[in-house]
Motif scaffolding. Structure first.
Motif, PDB file in Angstrom:
ATOM      1  N   VAL A 185      -7.659   2.667 -14.114  1.00  0.00           N
ATOM      2  CA  VAL A 185      -6.937   1.460 -13.725  1.00  0.00           C
ATOM      3  C   VAL A 185      -5.655   1.331 -14.532  1.00  0.00           C
ATOM      4  O   VAL A 185      -4.590   0.998 -13.996  1.00  0.00           O
ATOM      5  CB  VAL A 185      -7.836   0.222 -13.913  1.00  0.00           C
ATOM      6  CG1 VAL A 185      -7.044  -1.065 -13.680  1.00  0.00           C
ATOM      7  CG2 VAL A 185      -9.025   0.282 -12.954  1.00  0.00           C
ATOM      8  N   CYS A 186      -5.754   1.605 -15.837  1.00  0.00           N
ATOM      9  CA  CYS A 186      -4.559   1.555 -16.692  1.00  0.00           C
ATOM     10  C   CYS A 186      -3.493   2.517 -16.179  1.00  0.00           C
ATOM     11  O   CYS A 186      -2.322   2.154 -16.050  1.00  0.00           O
ATOM     12  CB  CYS A 186      -4.948   1.892 -18.127  1.00  0.00           C
ATOM     13  SG  CYS A 186      -3.553   1.954 -19.269  1.00  0.00           S
ATOM     14  N   ASP A 187      -3.898   3.748 -15.858  1.00  0.00           N
ATOM     15  CA  ASP A 187      -2.937   4.720 -15.334  1.00  0.00           C
ATOM     16  C   ASP A 187      -2.363   4.262 -14.000  1.00  0.00           C
ATOM     17  O   ASP A 187      -1.178   4.491 -13.701  1.00  0.00           O
ATOM     18  CB  ASP A 187      -3.609   6.079 -15.173  1.00  0.00           C
ATOM     19  CG  ASP A 187      -3.900   6.738 -16.516  1.00  0.00           C
ATOM     20  OD1 ASP A 187      -3.323   6.308 -17.532  1.00  0.00           O
ATOM     21  OD2 ASP A 187      -4.710   7.678 -16.542  1.00  0.00           O
ATOM     22  N   GLY A 188      -3.192   3.629 -13.179  1.00  0.00           N
ATOM     23  CA  GLY A 188      -2.709   3.119 -11.902  1.00  0.00           C
ATOM     24  C   GLY A 188      -1.662   2.034 -12.083  1.00  0.00           C
ATOM     25  O   GLY A 188      -0.676   1.964 -11.334  1.00  0.00           O
ATOM     26  N   LEU A 189      -1.853   1.177 -13.080  1.00  0.00           N
ATOM     27  CA  LEU A 189      -0.873   0.124 -13.346  1.00  0.00           C
ATOM     28  C   LEU A 189       0.437   0.709 -13.881  1.00  0.00           C
ATOM     29  O   LEU A 189       1.524   0.221 -13.568  1.00  0.00           O
ATOM     30  CB  LEU A 189      -1.450  -0.887 -14.335  1.00  0.00           C
ATOM     31  CG  LEU A 189      -2.639  -1.706 -13.808  1.00  0.00           C
ATOM     32  CD1 LEU A 189      -3.288  -2.495 -14.934  1.00  0.00           C
ATOM     33  CD2 LEU A 189      -2.194  -2.648 -12.694  1.00  0.00           C
ATOM     34  N   VAL A 190       0.328   1.758 -14.701  1.00  0.00           N
ATOM     35  CA  VAL A 190       1.540   2.442 -15.160  1.00  0.00           C
ATOM     36  C   VAL A 190       2.269   3.057 -13.965  1.00  0.00           C
ATOM     37  O   VAL A 190       3.497   2.964 -13.846  1.00  0.00           O
ATOM     38  CB  VAL A 190       1.191   3.520 -16.206  1.00  0.00           C
ATOM     39  CG1 VAL A 190       2.415   4.383 -16.519  1.00  0.00           C
ATOM     40  CG2 VAL A 190       0.667   2.877 -17.478  1.00  0.00           C
ATOM     41  N   ALA A 191       1.494   3.680 -13.057  1.00  0.00           N
ATOM     42  CA  ALA A 191       2.094   4.276 -11.863  1.00  0.00           C
ATOM     43  C   ALA A 191       2.750   3.203 -10.995  1.00  0.00           C
ATOM     44  O   ALA A 191       3.807   3.436 -10.374  1.00  0.00           O
ATOM     45  CB  ALA A 191       1.029   5.024 -11.062  1.00  0.00           C
ATOM     46  N   ALA A 192       2.155   2.008 -10.944  1.00  0.00           N
ATOM     47  CA  ALA A 192       2.752   0.917 -10.160  1.00  0.00           C
ATOM     48  C   ALA A 192       4.132   0.563 -10.699  1.00  0.00           C
ATOM     49  O   ALA A 192       5.092   0.362  -9.936  1.00  0.00           O
ATOM     50  CB  ALA A 192       1.831  -0.302 -10.196  1.00  0.00           C
ATOM     51  N   VAL A 193       4.264   0.496 -12.023  1.00  0.00           N
ATOM     52  CA  VAL A 193       5.575   0.189 -12.607  1.00  0.00           C
ATOM     53  C   VAL A 193       6.559   1.305 -12.292  1.00  0.00           C
ATOM     54  O   VAL A 193       7.728   1.048 -11.947  1.00  0.00           O
ATOM     55  CB  VAL A 193       5.444  -0.006 -14.133  1.00  0.00           C
ATOM     56  CG1 VAL A 193       6.821  -0.183 -14.762  1.00  0.00           C
ATOM     57  CG2 VAL A 193       4.574  -1.212 -14.438  1.00  0.00           C
TER      58      VAL A 193
ATOM     59  N   ARG B 115       0.836  -1.202   0.000  1.00  0.00           N
ATOM     60  CA  ARG B 115       0.000   0.000   0.000  1.00  0.00           C
ATOM     61  C   ARG B 115       0.872   1.254   0.000  1.00  0.00           C
ATOM     62  O   ARG B 115       0.552   2.247  -0.679  1.00  0.00           O
ATOM     63  CB  ARG B 115      -0.940  -0.002   1.202  1.00  0.00           C
ATOM     64  CG  ARG B 115      -1.844   1.222   1.294  1.00  0.00           C
ATOM     65  CD  ARG B 115      -2.803   1.120   2.447  1.00  0.00           C
ATOM     66  NE  ARG B 115      -3.882   0.199   2.193  1.00  0.00           N
ATOM     67  CZ  ARG B 115      -4.971   0.505   1.493  1.00  0.00           C
ATOM     68  NH1 ARG B 115      -5.114   1.720   0.970  1.00  0.00           N
ATOM     69  NH2 ARG B 115      -5.931  -0.378   1.306  1.00  0.00           N
ATOM     70  N   GLU B 116       1.974   1.214   0.725  1.00  0.00           N
ATOM     71  CA  GLU B 116       2.861   2.375   0.762  1.00  0.00           C
ATOM     72  C   GLU B 116       3.494   2.620  -0.607  1.00  0.00           C
ATOM     73  O   GLU B 116       3.590   3.755  -1.064  1.00  0.00           O
ATOM     74  CB  GLU B 116       3.954   2.150   1.815  1.00  0.00           C
ATOM     75  CG  GLU B 116       4.941   3.318   1.918  1.00  0.00           C
ATOM     76  CD  GLU B 116       6.043   3.053   2.941  1.00  0.00           C
ATOM     77  OE1 GLU B 116       7.003   3.830   2.969  1.00  0.00           O
ATOM     78  OE2 GLU B 116       5.938   2.060   3.683  1.00  0.00           O
ATOM     79  N   TYR B 117       3.918   1.538  -1.284  1.00  0.00           N
ATOM     80  CA  TYR B 117       4.556   1.710  -2.585  1.00  0.00           C
ATOM     81  C   TYR B 117       3.583   2.234  -3.629  1.00  0.00           C
ATOM     82  O   TYR B 117       3.939   3.087  -4.449  1.00  0.00           O
ATOM     83  CB  TYR B 117       5.167   0.387  -3.064  1.00  0.00           C
ATOM     84  CG  TYR B 117       6.619   0.263  -2.674  1.00  0.00           C
ATOM     85  CD1 TYR B 117       6.995  -0.535  -1.593  1.00  0.00           C
ATOM     86  CD2 TYR B 117       7.602   0.964  -3.347  1.00  0.00           C
ATOM     87  CE1 TYR B 117       8.321  -0.637  -1.206  1.00  0.00           C
ATOM     88  CE2 TYR B 117       8.929   0.869  -2.972  1.00  0.00           C
ATOM     89  CZ  TYR B 117       9.290   0.072  -1.903  1.00  0.00           C
ATOM     90  OH  TYR B 117      10.598  -0.013  -1.530  1.00  0.00           O
ATOM     91  N   LEU B 118       2.362   1.727  -3.601  1.00  0.00           N
ATOM     92  CA  LEU B 118       1.391   2.165  -4.612  1.00  0.00           C
ATOM     93  C   LEU B 118       0.696   3.453  -4.228  1.00  0.00           C
ATOM     94  O   LEU B 118       0.123   4.131  -5.094  1.00  0.00           O
ATOM     95  CB  LEU B 118       0.364   1.055  -4.865  1.00  0.00           C
ATOM     96  CG  LEU B 118       0.920  -0.230  -5.480  1.00  0.00           C
ATOM     97  CD1 LEU B 118      -0.206  -1.204  -5.774  1.00  0.00           C
ATOM     98  CD2 LEU B 118       1.700   0.055  -6.744  1.00  0.00           C
TER      99      LEU B 118
END
Length: 894
Positions: free
Chosen positions: A133-141, A104-107
């Motif tokens: 969601v797509c933008d969130g997955l990009v942010a995760a990377v 949770r901290e990383y994302l």
């Protein structure tokens, strides 16, 4: 191309791949050079068996030797309907290895948005925005790349990746310059179509250099590989036959040579004729025959593994194949020995899902298609039950349910509906659509049929308004949708019609349904929707007496429920457009609030009323000089959509109107930044939509205010800011802004024609607010030389309308217009009055313009200096330049 052997560490399939390996080495070296290095993207394309997987294995070896973290994933032919399957393979292991609070901290803020799609967080209870969601997955990377630098992502068989993963991959490819990560993708050519093909085209366009197409091995390389495998004694004729039999396909060559070793075939010309038979046993029907030779249990085990496709644990396969645990383990070992199944490489991170995988996708495909059709269908049905019983949820079982033949099974309909809800909650509406379309084939019972159609319309609403219209019309024609749900369906249908540019049909739809209802909140909601869609129509078609009927309907409303509040907002916006008294407009809007805030159920992410109504409310405040309230609402919208992960059209509009708030306030630099972000988001949603026009029009208007005429023209040209205009109202008025743009670039006649077209359109709709539709002031200035009498009449009319509306901004701007047509002391007096009004206005750009114009007319250096300071603070470079020029020319003592 080389004819010598690859290094010992490399795969045999890497013969003649020197150029590709060198490209990989350069990309990895560039990534590892510095933490601030921008990302890279390599795409390798080739037919089945040409060594794409081997090249990725070599990429892993190279990257790990340089200290990189390497994560990998693979698409699967039978898994394309599983949303986020490939991106989960890629990212989930790294996140699952963390403690929940660490993940949770990383994302950060993206945890609740991207977490459900990655399978590390429970989905919410409302539909997720796919783009968010797509933008969130990009942010995760992006965030994981900072932790695990240098990071390399490997995606094999991208042509078989699910559509949701390809959407993410396309988004990631376009943002790699923002993160230090190398992505290497392999795919077959010509394997996909539709949205998936478009996403892969985007990925290819973002690659570092042209996409590399792999070629088959040459006869010399095949001979070298043959001798490296069998020994130097392999004669030339035998080696040539190996090449002829396999057509230089590296995978088939390796498999054939393994067969030669297993059969102890002598590598001489006399035995070359046996190669074709051996090759047939390594592929297609020959592979199936080889599988059958292992026994019925092993065959059933392989079939079950092919049905599951992913997460192939021996225990799960045993249940599906109805084998005892000991027999299942024996079969697994037999299939490993036969090079049909293998244990996953722990380094790939995929071993957590299962303890087996097929040696090559070609084998998995061959085994799957070897299962008799009826048995394959039955096994999918059993697999669905097993997956559900294992606690993996309806969405995981849905992939198998989609393959089951329709059989009037209401339980299956319920499972598919539940799976669709799960898909929508994680941002996979296309997967939800497939489930619900399959549910309709079952078919559902009459009592649930319209509800399935309604849910299907929800799944297609964001992506296919035309389909949504058909589903809702069919559902509404059936018995079963009653009460509030029927009203919701009618309202949703009208929204879909609006988004499909069928605005008049949207109006008729809610009007007809409202006429069927008794007086009450439901009827009032549909009446409000009718007025809302009519109010958004930019054309001339409007029902006679509409404004009077709306005023009569809203007059007794006190704001006791959201239907009444909606009518009050609509009445306020209508009064705004017609230029009625601003105090009355604001009072109507105030009555629609609860303690100065939006009422429950009328929030920005609530779907009952939609965004249009709230934008009407915020704009009514913005253009009646209540900018504090307007900006509060605009910023609330922005925060709400960012928090909810709605990064499609809603977020684009929120940025556009935050920009409009800045523009009204006179913060032109901030306005330009917000509007450029809005336009970037709007580009992803699609050109030609009202939100695209809003962003483009406001950006052109802001650039003109800044004095940046050439950039304004460039934006207009690149983004199609020209007739024909949209059928819905756009603020500010596009014709007025384009007319001003044409005047600014010296196309005076065209500018006058455009402003006269704005005059005609405004008159047809009764839109007489000079702040919202400011054609008259610009037209008066343009006609001041060639037709001063008409210009004077226009200025008088602008002032009359401004005084009727009554805001400081409207009156001050009208006085500026009149002053610009005068000379001498008459001009000075009018400019002085304009300054008085605009000083009290919250619109600082207009105040700056009036100060400078007054300073020039009155030869007042003090006013020029003050106007200059205002222009600088606004970012109005054109006004600043004008003030400095006047000061340098000398206007006399202060």
């Amino acid at each position: 191309m080389t004819e010598v052997r690859p290094t010992a560490a490399a795969s045999a399939s890497l013969w003649e791949r020197d150029e590709e390996v060198a490209a990989v080495e350069r990309a990895v070296d560039s990534l590892c050079a510095d933490r601030s290095s921008s990302g890279g993207l390599l795409v390798f394309r080739g037919e089945a068996g040409l060594g794409k997987t081997a090249l990725l294995a070599e990429t892993r070896r190279i990257a790990e030797a340089r200290g990189c973290a390497v994560w990998s994933a693979r698409g699967g032919e039978t898994l394309r309907s599983v949303p986020f399957n490939v991106v989960r393979q890629l990212l989930q292991p790294a996140l699952v290895s963390m403690l929940p609070e660490e993940a949770r901290e990383y994302l950060g803020d993206w945890y609740d948005i991207a977490g459900p799609a990655l399978g590390i967080a429970d989905p919410g209870d409302r539909q997720a925005d796919p783009q968010g969601v797509c933008d969130g997955l990009v942010a995760a990377v992006r965030r994981l790349a900072r932790r695990d630098w240098p990071l390399v992502l490997l995606i094999d068989d991208a042509h078989w990746a699910d559509q949701e993963t390809l959407h993410w991959l396309a988004g990631l490819a376009e943002r790699l310059d923002e993160m230090s990560v190398l992505v290497v993708v392999t795919r077959r050519p010509e394997e996909v179509s539709g949205a998936s093909a478009r996403h892969l085209d985007t990925v290819a366009a973002a690659a570092d250099g042209p996409v590399t197409t792999l070629s088959a091995l040459t006869p010399d390389a095949t001979a070298g590989l043959t001798r490296a495998t069998l020994g130097d004694h392999a004669d030339a004729a035998f080696c040539r036959e190996v090449w002829a039999v396999t057509a230089g396909n590296p995978y088939e060559t390796v498999e054939l040579l393994a067969k030669v070793q297993d059969s102890e075939l002598e590598a001489v010309e006399a035995r070359a004729g046996d190669l074709r038979e051996l090759n047939r046993s390594a592929r297609g029907g020959g592979l199936v025959a080889r599988l059958e030779e292992l026994g019925i249990d092993a065959t059933r085990f392989a079939w079950a593994a092919a049905i599951l496709g992913t997460g192939i644990s021996t225990g799960l396969v045993a249940k599906l194949a109805t084998l005892r645990p000991d027999d299942a383990r024996r079969c697994a070992e037999l299939l490993r020995t036969a090079r049909i199944l293998t244990a996953p490489d722990p380094a790939t991170g995929r071993s957590a899902d299962g303890d087996l995988e097929f040696v090559h996708p070609l084998i998995a495909t061959a085994v799957y298609h070897s299962i008799p059709d009826a048995l394959r269908t039955a096994m999918h049905g059993i697999a669905a039950r097993i997956v559900a019983d294992e606690g993996h949820g309806a969405a995981a079982a849905a992939r198998h349910l989609l393959e089951v033949h329709p059989d009037d099974d209401e339980e299956l309909v319920g499972q598919l509906r539940e799976a669709a809800r799960e898909h929508l909650a994680v941002g996979a509406p296309d997967a939800a659509r497939r489930c619900l379309e399959r549910a309709l084939e079952e078919p559902p019972r009459p009592e649930s049929h319209p509800h399935v159609l309604y849910e299907l319309a929800e799944a297609t609403f964001l992506t296919a308004p035309a389909r949504t219209i058909g589903h809702l019309r069919t559902a509404l024609a059936m018995p079963g949708l009653d009460g509030d749900q029927r009203v919701d369906a009618v309202f949703r249908l009208s929204q879909a019609l609006l988004h499909n540019d069928q605005l008049e049909e949207a109006v008729r739809t809610v009007e007809a349904e409202a006429a069927r209802l008794q007086p009450g909140p439901a009827r009032m909601r549909l009446q409000a929707a009718q007025f809302m869609w009519e109010g958004l129509h930019a054309g001339e078609a409007t029902s006679p007496g509409r404004s009077q009927r709306l005023a009569d309907l809203a007059r007794p409303c006190t704001g006791r429920d959201n239907s009444e509040r909606a009518l009050l907002i609509l009445r306020g916006f209508d009064a705004l457009m017609h230029g009625e008294n601003a105090e009355e407009v604001a009072e109507l809007c105030d009555r629609a609030l609860v303690n100065g805030r939006l009422a429950p159920g009328l929030g920005w992410t609530d779907t009952e009323w939609g965004i249009e109504l709230l934008l009407m409310l915020a704009n009514a405040y913005a253009f009646t000089d209540r900018l504090d309230r307007a900006e509060t609402l605009y910023n609330e919208a922005l925060r709400a959509y960012e928090t909810a992960g709605w990064s499609g059209g809603h977020l684009a509009l929120a940025h556009a109107y935050v920009g409009i708030g800045h523009r009204r306030r006179g913060r032109l630099k901030e306005a330009e930044a917000s509007l450029r972000e809005s336009l970037r988001l709007a580009e992803r949603v699609g050109r030609g939509l009202p939100l695209y026009w809003s962003a483009t029009c406001s950006l052109v208007d802001t650039l003109l205010a800044r004095g940046h005429v050439e950039p304004a023209w460039d934006v207009a040209e690149r983004h199609g800011f020209a007739p024909p205009y949209p059928s819905t109202i756009v603020l500010p008025d596009p014709r007025s802004v384009r007319g001003r743009l044409l005047l600014a670039v010296g196309r005076t006649k065209d500018g006058i024609n455009e402003l006269e077209a704005a005059e005609k359109a405004a008159a047809a709709r009764g839109h007489h607010n000079p702040v919202l539709v400011p054609w008259a002031a610009d037209l008066a200035r343009a006609l001041s030389t060639e037709d001063p009498a008409r210009a004077a009449r226009l200025a008088v009319d602008v002032r009359r309308q401004a005084e009727r509306f009554g805001t400081d901004t409207a009156i001050g701007e009208a006085l500026r217009c009149a002053a610009g047509l005068e000379t001498g002391q008459r001009a000075v007096r009018l400019y002085a009055q304009a300054v008085t009004y605009l000083e009290a206005s919250p619109c600082q750009y207009e105040h700056a313009a009036a100060r400078i114009e007054y300073g020039i007319a009155a030869r007042s250096a003090a006013d020029l200096h003050r106007g200059l300071d205002l222009a600088v603070s606004c970012g109005a470079d054109g006004l600043e330049e004008r003030a400095r020029a006047a000061l340098e020319a000398g206007v006399g003592p202060a």
